[in-house]
Design an enzyme around this catalytic site. Structure first.
Site, mmCIF file in Angstrom:
data_model
loop_
_atom_site.group_PDB
_atom_site.id
_atom_site.type_symbol
_atom_site.label_atom_id
_atom_site.label_comp_id
_atom_site.label_asym_id
_atom_site.label_seq_id
_atom_site.Cartn_x
_atom_site.Cartn_y
_atom_site.Cartn_z
ATOM 1 N N HIS A 53 -44.519 3.064 8.984
ATOM 2 C CA HIS A 53 -45.095 4.224 8.320
ATOM 3 C C HIS A 53 -44.193 5.451 8.443
ATOM 4 C CE1 HIS A 53 -49.484 2.576 8.391
ATOM 5 N NE2 HIS A 53 -48.666 1.865 7.627
ATOM 6 N N GLU A 73 -44.822 8.389 9.451
ATOM 7 C CA GLU A 73 -44.995 9.101 10.715
ATOM 8 C C GLU A 73 -44.119 8.494 11.807
ATOM 9 O OE1 GLU A 73 -49.111 9.007 8.660
ATOM 10 O OE2 GLU A 73 -47.368 7.711 8.826
#
Length: 168
Positions: free
Chosen positions: A79, A81
């Site tokens: 992801h 993040e």
């Protein structure tokens, strides 16, 4: 006397725009997410987008959203993040930083965000609000004291031109 411009973008819009620009690097055909980490001094210290791990071919791994688990992207994708955190230029600076992300983080990213000391998550969309992994993420953030804020941008559209290095 010449006066300064008044139509410049806010810090929030600027950092979210960097996250959105990063999302354009994602090769995911269905969901492009970008993240931008900013320290207490308003300096960008990490950016990322969703994609497969370094060294893993995006031509050989699946991009599907549905089907047999191992035939979907979910066991393989990193992801935005996670990538922003691992790409961070100064790990100690993550403590107390803010993360700007185009899509509300899942529970796995929430755990990572909390563990590195990021204290605020600013997000654009929360379209999966009711799904269990996002409910769990909000619980993790609440328990850890991470501030959550959905950005309502002042500047909705930003035009960028790469021609001649000049803005229009």
């Amino acid at each position: 006397m010449v006066t300064k411009r008044t139509d410049y973008i806010s810090w929030d819009d600027y950092f979210m725009a960097v996250a959105q620009l990063s999302a354009l690097r994602s090769k995911d055909p269905s969901t492009q997410v970008g993240a931008c980490i900013v320290n207490k001094n308003k300096r960008i210290i990490g950016i990322g987008y969703n994609g497969f791990p370094s060294g893993c071919s995006d031509d050989e791994l699946p991009w599907a959203r549905e089907g047999d688990f191992l035939q979907t992207k979910y066991p393989f994708v990193c992801h935005a993040e996670m990538n922003a955190i691992t790409n961070s230029s100064n790990k100690p600076d993550l403590e107390g930083a803010s993360m700007y992300v185009s899509l509300f983080p899942c529970n796995e990213c929430a755990k990572l965000i909390v563990q590195v000391g990021i204290s605020e998550v600013v997000y654009l969309s929360d379209k999966y609000h009711e799904q269990d992994i996002f409910v769990a993420a909000r619980r993790i953030f609440e328990m850890a004291g991470v501030r959550l804020r959905q950005l309502k941008p002042h500047t909705v559209d930003i035009h960028l031109s790469l021609a001649n290095g000049e803005q229009q």
